[in-house]
Scaffold this motif. Structure first.
Motif, mmCIF file in Angstrom:
data_model
loop_
_atom_site.group_PDB
_atom_site.id
_atom_site.type_symbol
_atom_site.label_atom_id
_atom_site.label_comp_id
_atom_site.label_asym_id
_atom_site.label_seq_id
_atom_site.Cartn_x
_atom_site.Cartn_y
_atom_site.Cartn_z
ATOM 1 N N GLN A 72 0.808 -1.214 0.000
ATOM 2 C CA GLN A 72 0.000 0.000 0.000
ATOM 3 C C GLN A 72 0.848 1.274 0.000
ATOM 4 O O GLN A 72 0.527 2.236 -0.701
ATOM 5 N N PHE A 90 -3.472 -2.559 7.705
ATOM 6 C CA PHE A 90 -3.135 -1.952 6.415
ATOM 7 C C PHE A 90 -1.948 -1.003 6.589
ATOM 8 O O PHE A 90 -1.873 -0.267 7.560
ATOM 9 N N LEU A 142 0.258 -2.888 16.367
ATOM 10 C CA LEU A 142 -0.574 -2.938 15.155
ATOM 11 C C LEU A 142 -0.109 -4.068 14.228
ATOM 12 O O LEU A 142 1.009 -4.544 14.326
ATOM 13 N N GLY A 147 -5.932 -1.571 11.181
ATOM 14 C CA GLY A 147 -4.545 -1.368 11.610
ATOM 15 C C GLY A 147 -3.563 -2.309 10.945
ATOM 16 O O GLY A 147 -2.352 -2.168 11.113
ATOM 17 N N ARG A 157 -11.619 -1.802 14.569
ATOM 18 C CA ARG A 157 -12.463 -1.691 13.375
ATOM 19 C C ARG A 157 -11.949 -2.596 12.258
ATOM 20 O O ARG A 157 -10.761 -2.578 11.944
ATOM 21 N N GLN A 167 -12.130 -4.115 8.219
ATOM 22 C CA GLN A 167 -12.513 -3.870 6.833
ATOM 23 C C GLN A 167 -12.049 -5.077 6.038
ATOM 24 O O GLN A 167 -10.896 -5.514 6.200
ATOM 25 N N PHE A 168 -12.906 -5.619 5.201
ATOM 26 C CA PHE A 168 -12.546 -6.817 4.434
ATOM 27 C C PHE A 168 -12.055 -7.924 5.359
ATOM 28 O O PHE A 168 -11.140 -8.672 5.021
ATOM 29 N N ALA A 192 -8.068 1.630 15.157
ATOM 30 C CA ALA A 192 -7.366 0.852 14.125
ATOM 31 C C ALA A 192 -7.235 -0.612 14.514
ATOM 32 O O ALA A 192 -7.184 -1.494 13.659
ATOM 33 N N LYS A 193 -7.197 -0.868 15.812
ATOM 34 C CA LYS A 193 -7.049 -2.256 16.260
ATOM 35 C C LYS A 193 -8.384 -3.010 16.199
ATOM 36 O O LYS A 193 -8.410 -4.221 16.043
ATOM 37 N N ALA A 199 -17.794 -4.555 -0.349
ATOM 38 C CA ALA A 199 -17.916 -5.269 0.922
ATOM 39 C C ALA A 199 -18.629 -4.440 1.985
ATOM 40 O O ALA A 199 -19.055 -4.958 3.008
#
Lengths: 372, 372, 372, 372
Positions: free
Chosen positions: A272, C271, B372, C269, C261, C263-264, C258-259, D135
């Motif tokens: 990314q 990403f 993280l 976190g 939530r 996504q996919f 970030a820890k 998604a």
């Protein structure tokens, strides 16, 4: 609204892109830069045959009398190839000075040879800094019975070591500034190369009691700084086009690297952070391209465009510098090795940023144009 | 809380600052860099007499057994002088590897000579990128009856062309990574200089069926990457201190220029834009200095400090790069001329940013340390 | 070198962190801010019992006579809690003015009540801008037979609507500037709330022929601006500490998000872009923390430190603003919803940046201190 | 090449600029935003009379069937006026969805009313984040004998509280995504306002067993995400134009302030730092304007332009945010006071940045389009 090039402009783009990609790779560029002249006189001649030195020269003086749009097309490809040489200082900047401000005498004396690639001209307009201001004019001119005597010293004069014609800005005793034309080889001229980061053949040009006839002044006497300012503003568009071209190559190099080079079994372009770097490079490139096209178009249309010209040089300098820094991030150590060639664009970005006034200079010009 | 150096540290600072200011100016630096060795062996010997190669070497091995705080003091002055040579790779990085992970045998064999400045060591731990990751280990090690055979190639190995001792990371057939000690001159070693932007004597080190005895492994077999990581983290503090020192000189150069150089009859330092640039340089310098002292202090105290170490190298790299860019803005074309010397700091900033992992690498290490 | 807090400082940190985490969540903060007073008088009283209003008050005046280091510890926790109220203007800024410049008379009259949390003071030192300069002094003072008459208007006076004591800067007819002490409620005073982005109870304070006795001047007559400058510089350290605390909470909020939530199917976190944002937040926080501790320590030690003070406020403002912008990036739309509370830190960052001089102002102070 | 608007576009620009400058000042904007509806229904009706809701509606459905270029002209003026309301979600985004993907049935049922300003539509396409990804589709659709049942909840649905028509994305049991048209007021719909920083009437739209007939699907069943992506890409150009307009006003506000406000007897616009800020604002504005015109032109021409569209939204978001931050720097405390109105543009910048995908989202789309 129409953002496409027209048919002739598109042809010029294709032709010049082909020419440089066939005849000039980055290894050759490095070799040419390491020579005394600093460029390929052979390529210079071939470009003359293609008529490229005469793009901005009026037809009556042997050129093709095209506009800044066509020159921008060409300058982009020169920048993309990192092609070194006095094209910018002679076929663009000096040509603009002569074509727009000189009387018929000087135009006829110089422009046909320049258009034919047989005469190289350069300009010495600032003293010991890169600040492009009337107060920085490097030479003093004294009237004599038969003409003028010039004294002084300018740093950062491009390709003065091989130029046939020197156009210099000098201040007379009454404070007025005029442009003088000097032939290389005259008594009292000395030229010394400067070792700069960019190895781009910037010189010190010293005039020591150089005697000139009365008719050595280019354009209206006393109007020198206005002429220079006008030409610098337009030349800055071509310099921006050069930078846009350089930025395109630097970006392509890095994106190519990102697609091929693997880390942990994946191309690094799948990470990314690298994707964002690449996206940002293209964003900088595209915005710089558009402000450059707009400025070139406005100049070609003959419109007042001080704001757009200042934005063009200022933003393109910033964007190119940021773009190259991102390319370095993407390529890591590899971008660091000289043979990769990325460093040529890094140096070009630095040298171009300072040419014709730094980003700071252009921010101030812009603030002025905004009425501040 | 106490942010002062103690008496001995302050003495070391004064002594090293004096030493470099008396013996090493930027012209000499450029000359030394242009030699084959790339540094002054005479200065190297004088530094040995002052005991500086042994700062991190235990007393029992002929060093002074001091901490990272003292090394940071010294590294700052080395960076400030842009002093070139294998000090970082030998007297810091290799020394840390040996002092903290090697068994008594290897320590005795190598450290006394290194402390005395008679032996130069260097480390080859990554392959063809600057990515410092286990997966990038450059060599393959194969067990033979009597020992090991090593093959592979690493780019970016500092001063491999003059090093007496090569410490290399190799992956065995079982996937484990160990560090091997190789004497220069052994069959199968070839070294080639890389032309990099920084002209800092980075080399390609190729091993072609290099035969090593069984006891060539430094530290616990299979523990090579852990040892490297531990030493890289600590060495990064010293590299940061070097950068802080370099940043100080670059800033001083620009501020001095701003005070002296005039434009329109005023020193350019009286212009608001230049003042802001100078203020921002000092802000970058001060913040980088403080994160570096904190990291050095934590290492000296023996505390866990993964977050602080990653911040230290990451921020110092960013701050140094930004600072040098501002110095270039302040100095304009003058900063562009090689003899000014600013370019040495520019190159140092670029090379240091990539050494031991880029800013990106350290951001990821930091994110890891944050959970993280 | 020692970068740890001492035992008492550490205790104060623990106690204040506990106090705010138990008594004050972000919903309550929002509620308090929406009241007329703009803060919780109940909490104010509890803080008085803990002695916190008297940290900078000399022991002889009922305070604990501690240093800027202790105040920085406390201010960090206040900032972390986004705790609203006149603590900064009364218990820090006004207290510094009184404790360091007032004669015994005014100290005894005001400080004991302020230390006890029974008297709130505020300061009106600039006119209609946030530019902290002598030329911006808002009031005019005219001598009368029995004393002074003050006229003028200042914007951005914090908590003037509830303050018991107003300390104002006024320029006399001879051009000299003095500080005057005014009791709330006197004839000729009018206060109006300003609707600002931060809803932080900044007021317009208008004086219309306010009559004051001769002894209303705080400190040496005519020395008003020097006193203000001295106090502003020190108060800026405490304001920076407040910002550091706020930055810590904003970062923690975003890292926590970030820890958790996803996504996919992965926590965001994981990403790389989010990891870099988080790493950059901690880097900004750590560098701001260190410049703040250094400034607080130098003030506590009584050393000259104009450079460090200007760096402290300037960099902490920049770092806090950048940190909060990154937190917004990490939290996306969620950070946008008021109940999340991130907006409180965004507002705090904006208001604090302008308090006691913007980043631009501090850059100029720094350039001055550098001799430019 | 031609960068001018044509005659009709220029007329539309003049007319809309006049309309908003006569009928809508920033105080009224604030008042409208504070109402329940969040906008002026009276202005809405006047815009209908001028035909502006129908710019993108085909002529056969009662619109004027113009292109994205004309819509960009109009959206710039809406943004410049900070004019609040459902214009973007209804007359742009929903209209694009319908005009380009719906069958004749839905077009005839909805577009004439929308063009006439009598029907307001809105779109709910993402769940609880601003991440615009398949998604993240917020609703689940279940086939029943006679049609569909929809369940789920979406955050950030603009003006759902007053919309007549809701277009929602739902995932069927087979994983396919379709768009469904729902009439406001049907059983099972609940709408709740979200308190966001921008006070821009974003809502939570919850569907609880909402029953829909079979023909509720807009466009080809299962093609919902493609339709949304296509419309989002185009709508992002109009959103960018809105941002460009907002940026223009914010810049003008700050430049005006710089010309008028004095400090030390000079307008603050005479200070170099303020001049640079102003120059940078115009540079951001101009580059954002050009990438927006290019994207609008490419869409109007019907060309493939994924790269340009991603650059357009990404860069315009960045540039607007940076521009507003600079305007705040120039205006200091004054920009902080609500009545100045600058905060409306700050909020608009934040809300617009997240609408239709953040800058991060667009960087990723761009990297994809680049082949990474």
């Amino acid at each position: 609204m129409d953002l496409d090039l027209n048919f002739e402009q598109d042809m010029l783009r294709t032709a010049s892109r082909d020419f440089f990609s066939r005849q000039c790779d980055l290894n050759m560029v490095s070799k040419w830069m390491a020579t005394d002249a600093g460029y390929s006189t052979d390529m210079w001649r071939q470009m003359a045959e293609l008529g490229w030195h005469g793009v901005l020269v009026p037809e009556v003086q042997g050129g093709s009398g095209l506009s800044m749009l066509e020159m921008a097309v060409l300058a982009m490809e020169i920048g993309a190839a990192a092609f070194p040489g006095p094209f910018f200082t002679s076929s663009i900047f000096s040509t603009l000075l002569l074509a727009e401000a000189a009387d018929e005498h000087w135009q006829s004396a110089l422009l046909p040879g320049m258009a034919a690639g047989e005469r190289v001209a350069t300009v010495a307009c600032c003293g010991d800094t890169h600040h492009f201001q009337a107060a920085g004019v490097p030479y003093r001119a004294k009237r004599t019975g038969s003409g003028w005597v010039l004294d002084g010293k300018a740093l950062f004069v491009p390709y003065a070591h091989i130029a046939d014609t020197l156009i210099v800005a000098a201040q007379a005793e009454d404070g007025s500034i005029s442009l003088f034309v000097i032939n290389q080889g005259q008594d009292g001229i000395s030229v010394e190369g400067l070792e700069t980061i960019a190895s781009d053949k910037l010189c010190t040009l010293t005039l020591d009691r150089v005697q000139l006839p009365s008719d050595s002044i280019l354009g209206t006497p006393g109007d020198g700084w206005n002429i220079l300012e006008m030409a610098m503003k337009k030349a800055a568009v071509a310099k921006s086009a050069e930078m846009v071209g350089g930025g395109r190559t630097a970006m392509e190099m890095a994106v190519e690297h990102a697609k091929i080079r693997e880390q942990f079994g994946h191309p690094i372009g799948s990470f990314q952070a690298v994707q964002h770097h690449c996206a940002n490079m293209l964003t900088y490139l595209e915005s710089a391209t558009l402000v450059t096209w707009k400025a070139a178009w406005l100049v070609a249309e003959g419109r007042d465009c001080d704001e757009e010209l200042a934005i063009c040089k200022g933003w393109t300098s910033d964007a190119y510098r940021k773009l190259v820094a991102l390319a370095h991030q993407v390529m890591g150590g590899v971008g660091f090795i000289e043979e990769t060639g990325l460093h040529l664009y890094f140096r070009h970005a630095k040298a171009s940023e300072l040419a014709l006034g730094s980003a700071t200079h252009h921010r101030e010009k812009l603030a002025q144009a905004m009425g501040l």
